[in-house]
Design a protein around this motif. Structure first.
Motif: not given
Length: 298
Positions: A163-171, A261-266, A268-280
Motif C-alpha cells: 500500500e502506498g508504494k511506487s507506481n511501478a510496484l503497484t503496476r 523489477q520495480s527497484q530496477i525501474e526506480r 537502475g540495474e546493479v551489474e553482476d547482481t540483477h543480470d545474474v538473478d535474471h538468468q538464474d
C-alpha cells in the motif's frame, strides 16, 4: 513498515539444515529432507563407480561420448556416458519414462556440453531427475516435502500487496500477481487471502487442505519440479501456475521478480547482481517446467 522483500526475508528464514553444495554429486542429489546416501560400498575408480561419483572425485570430463538410449521393452530413456548408464549418487540408474523424451534429451545435452572441467550448476535437469529418483520416489519422503512446502502458502510473495508504494510496484503487482491469484481461486475453487500492508497472512484451512491434496497427487517428477519452482520463486502459487500450465517460464519468472523489477525501474540495474538473478531464475524455473511437463505420447 517493512517492505515486501524485507517481510519475505523475515518470514522465509533459511532452514537450519541447509548448507552449501560443494561438489558435483551433491549438486545432483542434495536436499535437506533427502534420504541418506546409499550405504553400498563402491571403490573409487572401480567399474561400478557411478558417473556422478567419478565426476565428483575428478571434477573433470572423463567420457568421450554421450548417448540417449531407449529401452525396447518399456520405451523408457537412459543416458549413457561411454556406454555406462548415468546414475544418481545413490547408484539409481537415471531412467526416465517414455513421455519424458524432452527431459531425457536435455539431460544428455547437459553432459555432452561439459568441457574439461565439470560445472555442476550446468546440470539443472540432471539434478531434478536425481531428486525425483533418490528422494521423492520414497513414500516416506514425498509427504514430508509436500507438508514442508505448504509453509510457503502463508508467506507467499504474491499474497502480500503493498500500500502506498511506487507506481511501478503497484503496476507490476496488478499485471503479474492479480491474474495469477484470480486463476488459482477459480481453478482450485478456493479462497486466497491477500494482505495489504500487513506482516502476517494466514490462508484458510480449506485452501491449505485442497492445495495439499493437489500437490500430494503429483508423481515424483512433477513434485521435484514443483518443489524447485516454489523454492526459486518463494511462491507456492507461482509454482502451481507453472505446474498446472497456467504460466509459461517467462511469466513465472516475471511474477517472481516483481519487487526486484520495480527497484530496477526506480534505481537502475546493479551489474553482476540483477543480470545474474535474471538468468538464474529462468534456468531454475525452466528446468522445473521441463521435468514436469511430458510430451503427448503418440
Amino acid at each position: 513498515m517493512l517492505t515486501g522483500l524485507a517481510r519475505r526475508q523475515l518470514l522465509q528464514a533459511t532452514p537450519s539444515s541447509s548448507r552449501s553444495i560443494s561438489s558435483p554429486a551433491e549438486a545432483l542429489s542434495f536436499h535437506p529432507s533427502s534420504k541418506a546416501s546409499s550405504s553400498k560400498s563402491v571403490l573409487p575408480g572401480s567399474s561400478n563407480e557411478p558417473a556422478t561419483a567419478q565426476a565428483e572425485r575428478t571434477l573433470r570430463r572423463f567420457w568421450k561420448s554421450v548417448n540417449l538410449v531407449q529401452d525396447p521393452n518399456d520405451q523408457s530413456w537412459t543416458i549413457q556416458l561411454d556406454k555406462r548408464t548415468l546414475k544418481t549418487p545413490s547408484l539409481t540408474p537415471i531412467k526416465l519414462p517414455k513421455e519424458k523424451v524432452l527431459a531425457a534429451t536435455l539431460i544428455a545435452q547437459e553432459w555432452d556440453s561439459q568441457n574439461q572441467i565439470l560445472k555442476p550448476h550446468s546440470l539443472p535437469i540432471t539434478s531434478l531427475a536425481s531428486r525425483a529418483l533418490d528422494g521423492l520416489s520414497d513414500p516416506a519422503i514425498a509427504p514430508q516435502v509436500v507438508q514442508e512446502l505448504t509453509r510457503y502458502l502463508h508467506t507467499d510473495t504474491v499474497v502480500y500487496a503493498e500500500e502506498g508504494k511506487s507506481n511501478a510496484l503497484t503496476r507490476l503487482q496488478e499485471a503479474h500477481w492479480t491474474p495469477l491469484i484470480q486463476w488459482a481461486e477459480k481453478y482450485f475453487n478456493v479462497p486466497i487471502n491477500v494482505a495489504a500492508g500487513q506482516l502476517f497472512n494466514q490462508q484458510p484451512k480449506e485452501t491449505v487442505q485442497k492445495l495439499q491434496e493437489v500437490v500430494s497427487a503429483y508423481d515424483p517428477w512433477r513434485l521435484a519440479g514443483f518443489e524447485r519452482s516454489v523454492m526459486a520463486s518463494k511462491s507456492y502459487i507461482i509454482g502451481l501456475g507453472l505446474a498446472e500450465g497456467f504460466l509459461t517460464v517467462e511469466e513465472a519468472a516475471l511474477a517472481a521478480h516483481v519487487e526486484v523489477q520495480s527497484q530496477i525501474e526506480r534505481w537502475g540495474e546493479v551489474e553482476d547482481t540483477h543480470d545474474v538473478d535474471h538468468q538464474d531464475i529462468r534456468v531454475r524455473l525452466g528446468s522445473s517446467a521441463v521435468i514436469m511437463a511430458p510430451l503427448p505420447v503418440q
